[in-house]
Design a protein around this motif. Structure first.
Motif, PDB file in Angstrom:
ATOM      1  N   PRO A 227      48.198  78.449   2.743  1.00  0.00           N
ATOM      2  CA  PRO A 227      48.671  77.346   3.593  1.00  0.00           C
ATOM      3  C   PRO A 227      47.903  76.077   3.274  1.00  0.00           C
ATOM      4  N   PRO A 228      48.488  74.913   3.510  1.00  0.00           N
ATOM      5  CA  PRO A 228      47.766  73.658   3.275  1.00  0.00           C
ATOM      6  C   PRO A 228      46.609  73.510   4.255  1.00  0.00           C
ATOM      7  N   THR A 229      45.614  72.728   3.846  1.00  0.00           N
ATOM      8  CA  THR A 229      44.476  72.434   4.703  1.00  0.00           C
ATOM      9  C   THR A 229      44.809  71.257   5.604  1.00  0.00           C
ATOM     10  N   ALA A 230      44.630  71.448   6.908  1.00  0.00           N
ATOM     11  CA  ALA A 230      44.852  70.369   7.872  1.00  0.00           C
ATOM     12  C   ALA A 230      43.584  69.537   7.959  1.00  0.00           C
ATOM     13  N   LEU A 231      43.689  68.276   7.600  1.00  0.00           N
ATOM     14  CA  LEU A 231      42.535  67.380   7.540  1.00  0.00           C
ATOM     15  C   LEU A 231      42.663  66.310   8.600  1.00  0.00           C
ATOM     16  N   ARG A 232      41.632  66.204   9.454  1.00  0.00           N
ATOM     17  CA  ARG A 232      41.578  65.109  10.424  1.00  0.00           C
ATOM     18  C   ARG A 232      41.037  63.879   9.703  1.00  0.00           C
ATOM     19  N   TYR A 233      41.933  62.973   9.371  1.00  0.00           N
ATOM     20  CA  TYR A 233      41.586  61.831   8.521  1.00  0.00           C
ATOM     21  C   TYR A 233      42.010  60.542   9.213  1.00  0.00           C
ATOM     22  N   PRO A 234      41.044  59.737   9.696  1.00  0.00           N
ATOM     23  CA  PRO A 234      41.401  58.483  10.366  1.00  0.00           C
ATOM     24  C   PRO A 234      41.567  57.346   9.364  1.00  0.00           C
ATOM     25  N   SER A 235      42.785  57.051   8.993  1.00  0.00           N
ATOM     26  CA  SER A 235      43.009  55.933   8.087  1.00  0.00           C
ATOM     27  C   SER A 235      42.883  54.624   8.852  1.00  0.00           C
ATOM     28  N   ALA A 236      42.874  53.533   8.117  1.00  0.00           N
ATOM     29  CA  ALA A 236      42.630  52.210   8.709  1.00  0.00           C
ATOM     30  C   ALA A 236      43.572  51.943   9.877  1.00  0.00           C
ATOM     31  N   GLY A 237      42.979  51.520  10.987  1.00  0.00           N
ATOM     32  CA  GLY A 237      43.763  51.142  12.150  1.00  0.00           C
ATOM     33  C   GLY A 237      44.189  52.275  13.046  1.00  0.00           C
ATOM     34  N   THR A 238      43.916  53.520  12.657  1.00  0.00           N
ATOM     35  CA  THR A 238      44.308  54.667  13.473  1.00  0.00           C
ATOM     36  C   THR A 238      43.115  55.153  14.290  1.00  0.00           C
ATOM     37  N   PRO A 239      43.355  55.965  15.331  1.00  0.00           N
ATOM     38  CA  PRO A 239      42.246  56.400  16.192  1.00  0.00           C
ATOM     39  C   PRO A 239      41.191  57.203  15.441  1.00  0.00           C
ATOM     40  N   ASN A 240      39.937  56.942  15.771  1.00  0.00           N
ATOM     41  CA  ASN A 240      38.819  57.717  15.258  1.00  0.00           C
ATOM     42  C   ASN A 240      38.539  58.903  16.167  1.00  0.00           C
ATOM     43  N   PRO A 285      34.586  46.837  14.784  1.00  0.00           N
ATOM     44  CA  PRO A 285      34.644  45.792  13.748  1.00  0.00           C
ATOM     45  C   PRO A 285      33.408  45.761  12.858  1.00  0.00           C
ATOM     46  N   GLN A 286      32.351  46.502  13.247  1.00  0.00           N
ATOM     47  CA  GLN A 286      31.100  46.616  12.491  1.00  0.00           C
ATOM     48  C   GLN A 286      30.330  45.305  12.431  1.00  0.00           C
ATOM     49  N   SER A 628      39.076  54.591   7.941  1.00  0.00           N
ATOM     50  CA  SER A 628      38.900  53.499   8.903  1.00  0.00           C
ATOM     51  C   SER A 628      37.578  52.758   8.724  1.00  0.00           C
ATOM     52  N   HIS A 629      36.470  53.468   8.756  1.00  0.00           N
ATOM     53  CA  HIS A 629      35.168  52.793   8.715  1.00  0.00           C
ATOM     54  C   HIS A 629      34.993  52.026   7.412  1.00  0.00           C
ATOM     55  N   TRP A 630      35.443  52.608   6.319  1.00  0.00           N
ATOM     56  CA  TRP A 630      35.262  51.967   5.008  1.00  0.00           C
ATOM     57  C   TRP A 630      36.168  50.751   4.862  1.00  0.00           C
ATOM     58  N   GLN A 631      37.455  50.901   5.179  1.00  0.00           N
ATOM     59  CA  GLN A 631      38.397  49.806   4.970  1.00  0.00           C
ATOM     60  C   GLN A 631      38.182  48.655   5.936  1.00  0.00           C
ATOM     61  N   GLU A 632      37.975  48.999   7.210  1.00  0.00           N
ATOM     62  CA  GLU A 632      37.895  47.951   8.219  1.00  0.00           C
ATOM     63  C   GLU A 632      36.627  47.119   8.087  1.00  0.00           C
ATOM     64  N   ARG A 633      35.642  47.633   7.358  1.00  0.00           N
ATOM     65  CA  ARG A 633      34.416  46.869   7.126  1.00  0.00           C
ATOM     66  C   ARG A 633      34.731  45.528   6.483  1.00  0.00           C
ATOM     67  N   THR A 634      35.627  45.508   5.514  1.00  0.00           N
ATOM     68  CA  THR A 634      35.933  44.265   4.801  1.00  0.00           C
ATOM     69  C   THR A 634      37.283  43.668   5.184  1.00  0.00           C
ATOM     70  N   LEU A 635      38.250  44.518   5.553  1.00  0.00           N
ATOM     71  CA  LEU A 635      39.596  44.026   5.818  1.00  0.00           C
ATOM     72  C   LEU A 635      39.904  43.860   7.300  1.00  0.00           C
ATOM     73  N   GLY A 636      39.039  44.407   8.167  1.00  0.00           N
ATOM     74  CA  GLY A 636      39.329  44.342   9.588  1.00  0.00           C
ATOM     75  C   GLY A 636      40.428  45.313   9.979  1.00  0.00           C
ATOM     76  N   LEU A 637      40.918  45.172  11.201  1.00  0.00           N
ATOM     77  CA  LEU A 637      41.995  46.034  11.680  1.00  0.00           C
ATOM     78  C   LEU A 637      43.326  45.572  11.090  1.00  0.00           C
ATOM     79  N   PRO A 638      44.172  46.510  10.696  1.00  0.00           N
ATOM     80  CA  PRO A 638      45.431  46.123  10.037  1.00  0.00           C
ATOM     81  C   PRO A 638      46.298  45.171  10.861  1.00  0.00           C
ATOM     82  N   GLY A 644      45.954  40.643   4.486  1.00  0.00           N
ATOM     83  CA  GLY A 644      44.851  41.138   3.659  1.00  0.00           C
ATOM     84  C   GLY A 644      45.121  42.534   3.130  1.00  0.00           C
ATOM     85  N   TYR A 645      45.651  43.399   3.976  1.00  0.00           N
ATOM     86  CA  TYR A 645      45.972  44.757   3.532  1.00  0.00           C
ATOM     87  C   TYR A 645      47.092  44.743   2.495  1.00  0.00           C
TER      88      TYR A 645
END
Length: 731
Positions: A227-240, A285-286, A628-638, A644-645
């Protein structure tokens, strides 16, 4: 070496970049008598073993070998341990980490989900009666109790293997105790989720609620039966994930740590020493990072230090910390210098960029810093002479600073000068290179990577390495090129005679904010020299946004992911060609991985007038799909910066492809997920633009198939640069 290899790429893969057999992960006993470290049994052996080095005699003792344990060295690694090593970019097997008590008389570790303790004095290894699979084991400072994680619960067991019990059990299916969330380990370099009190009677532990985080699925097409692995992955702008901290007493007491977690949702560091319990938090927003002093009895917090920046604040590894006398060690971005502070007083001069605090030995602080971006040196500062100044503690204010315009990049910082009224730092290392290390009991371990060698010394005496000596010696020309003095490395084929031939050019950048590549260490250039020896002039340049040159340089590209970093590669190419010659600018290729993969694809999509072919490995092609943490550091919230995105993403550029492009991606990559390559490939296909996709079954973000991959990249680049595209989509 065990297995016969027939090529340098194969040897590089088999030796894991010539790191196997080298000592690493050091712990110095507080009395300075012993140094613990991990090392595998040879240059192609992946199994880590635990050793002790006697500082006085130079003798070493084997403390623990997985082959001699009931788990064995061939028992499959647990999924959790495999995930932990992926976050740490560790391909090894066997013992991958360990924890010691304060006196360094006992070490604990896990192998194949089983928990062990070893007496450092006698080398007697004991299997503890812990629930399996066990992971994240940490022994308390007094050496009496071991905390570990099994399943998603935090448990403790006595050093004697008795009284194993749960300390915190999840109250829901997507809740964990004692573990870091994805963003902490992948983006913040925080790999811990629980920390002992100095007296060993309680812990502070993270409760992570992953319920709000979206689920993405990663599957292995080589094994359709799984079965596929279910990954909890917070992409930019989504809940952490929702992270809370709790003080857990061994007697069953539970006290929540209180702060404004709604505003400051990131827990970046936790430190609990004899002086205080410190919790470092950051807003989404860091732009604000706070050090909170927590009361272990009530859980209430007070502000101890704060950094703000209208762009973003930077996490410095090893901070916050205290000296033995209780002085607070922190950092501050002062103009264009990241400086170390003690009780709020800067103790490092302008121009010396503090990168990491490696150890605090009494009143001596060992830290890594750069006064030249291509070199990282070790420094110490002795705080003994400083007047006792209480750390500022105040009620936490509710206001958050408002961003202001960003200044232009200034001229290079002046040479370091003494700081009035503060102790002067002393440089420990001399030779140009990249240095790491630790210290305790007056004994300093120095790990030195130079252009000539890779060594480890304990107070100047070498520690034995079993690593394979590379048969290839990178011939590196380091320079500061162009008006922005871009730190750049240039490599020609071994034995190349200047003026003898015009060579095709291959740029090999990283270009992201996580690391530098144009540095004074040979380990960074094995791939580059191999490609050079195939007939290329290779250029490695660190442009705006890379670390090591100060806060203004790190923030110089603002929220423009594409423009400045691409322009810096173009400028480095032309400046290198002007200085060194022998470069055929009608045949220019570019290759890279992760941020470098993005930069490679970007180059042929937006500057086909300069770049004639690209190999893009694990590229982030859609900025909305990265963390989220990596992208929003420089681009902010989508929703606050949609332009910018969009400007930084590559999908809309697909119809513009007019040069050969190879996309490479590990199909089990859970950092830059394969959807990035698949989405760009789909857009290229829809636009009728031929391209090449090389999927790597079973590979993660670390790649792990360098031998075959390099050869395929080489074949692609040779063909592309011998027969450059004549127009859009033409190969």
């Amino acid at each position: 070496m065990g297995t016969t290899v027939t090529s340098f790429p194969a040897l590089y893969a088999q030796t894991q970049g010539f790191t196997l057999g080298a000592p690493h992960r050091f712990t110095v006993a507080p009395d300075g008598t012993t140094v613990l470290f991990l090392r595998s049994g040879g240059g192609t052996d992946t199994v880590g073993r635990l050793y002790a080095h006697d500082v006085a005699t130079g003798e070493e003792r084997l403390l623990a070998d997985p082959a001699h344990l009931d788990a064995g060295d061939d028992t499959p690694m647990t999924d959790r341990e495999r995930a932990r090593r992926e976050r740490a970019r560790d391909r090894s097997a066997g013992i991958g980490g360990y924890s010691t008590d304060a006196a360094v008389t006992t070490a604990v570790f896990t192998v194949a989900g089983r928990l062990y303790a070893v007496d450092v004095r006698t080398a007697q290894v004991t299997g503890l009666n812990a629930q399996e699979p066990a992971a994240e084991a940490r022994i308390d400072p007094t050496g009496q109790t071991v905390a570990y994680v099994s399943g998603d619960e935090l448990r403790v067991v006595g050093r004697d293997g008795k009284e194993d019990r749960a300390l915190a059990t999840p109250d829901g299916p997507d809740i964990t105790w004692g573990l870091p969330e994805h963003e902490a380990s992948e983006s913040m370099d925080r790999f811990e989720g629980h920390w002992w009190a100095p007296d060993g009677r309680s812990l502070i532990a993270a409760r992570v609620d992953n319920t709000p985080v979206q689920i993405w699925y990663v599957s292995d097409p080589e094994h359709p039966e799984r079965p596929p692995t279910a990954l909890r992955y917070p992409s930019a702008g989504t809940p952490n994930a929702e992270v809370t901290l709790h003080i857990l007493g061994l007697d069953g007491a539970r006290i929540p740590v209180r702060w404004d977690a709604e505003t400051f949702e990131y827990v970046t560091r936790v430190t609990w020493d004899d002086t205080a319990l410190l919790v470092c938090v950051q807003n989404r927003p860091q732009t604000v990072m706070r050090v909170l002093a927590a009361d272990p009895v009530s859980g209430e917090t007070m502000l101890a230090a704060e950094n703000t920046d209208p762009r973003w604040t930077t996490i410095v590894n090893g901070l916050p910390a205290h000296t033995a006398a209780g002085r607070l060690i922190w950092s501050v971005d002062d103009g264009d210098t990241r400086r170390l502070t003690v009780d709020g007083i800067p103790v490092t001069p302008p121009g010396l960029q503090v990168e990491e605090v490696l150890a605090v030995d009494g009143e001596t602080v060992l830290f890594a810093a750069r006064d030249e971006p291509a070199e990282r040196h070790l420094w110490t500062v002795d705080t003994t002479s400083m007047s006792p100044v209480p750390s500022p503690v105040a009620e936490v204010p509710s206001s958050v600073p408002v961003p202001s315009p960003v200044a232009e990049v200034p001229s290079p910082a002046p040479a370091p000068v003494p700081v009035a009224g503060a102790p002067s730092p002393v440089r420990v290392t001399a030779a140009p290179g990249i240095h790491d290390g630790t210290r305790a009991g007056g004994v300093t371990v120095v790990v030195a990577h130079t252009l000539d060698s890779d060594t480890v010394t304990v107070d100047g005496r070498p520690l034995r390495s079993l690593a394979v000596e590379p048969p290839l010696r990178p011939q590196v020309r380091l320079a500061a090129l162009g008006t922005r003095e871009l730190r750049t490395a240039v490599l020609f084929p071994t034995g190349h005679v200047p003026g003898s031939a015009k060579l095709p050019v291959l740029l090999s950048p990283y270009g992201g904010s996580a690391a530098q590549r144009a540095v004074s260490g040979r380990a960074w250039y094995y791939a580059q020299q191999w490609f050079a020896d195939q007939g290329f002039a290779v250029i490695v340049a660190d442009g705006r946004g890379t670390p090591g040159r100060g806060p203004v340089w790190e923030r110089a590209r603002l929220d423009d992911h594409a423009g400045p970093r691409l322009q810096d590669q173009v400028d480095a190419l032309h400046a290198a060609a002007d200085r060194y010659g022998d470069m055929d600018l009608t045949r220019v290729g570019i290759r890279g991985w992760s941020a470098g993969g993005y930069l490679a694809a970007l180059a042929v999509l937006r500057r086909p007038d300069v770049f004639h072919a690209a190999v893009a490995g694990a590229p982030v092609t859609d900025q909305l799909l990265y963390s989220s943490h990596w992208q929003e550091r420089t681009l902010g919230l989508p929703h606050e910066n949609p332009a910018g995105y969009a400007q930084g993403s590559l999908i809309a550029d697909a119809p513009n492809l007019s040069r050969p492009l190879m996309l490479i991606h590990g199909l089990l990559d859970d950092n830059v997920l394969p959807v990035h390559t698949m989405k760009l490939s789909a857009a290229l296909f829809a636009a009728g633009r031929p391209h090449t996709v090389l999927p790597l079954p079973g590979a993660t973000h670390m790649g792990n198939t360098a031998d075959r991959m390099w050869e395929m990249e080489l074949a692609f680049l040779r063909n592309a640069l011998t027969h450059p595209a004549a127009g859009p989509g033409v190969r």
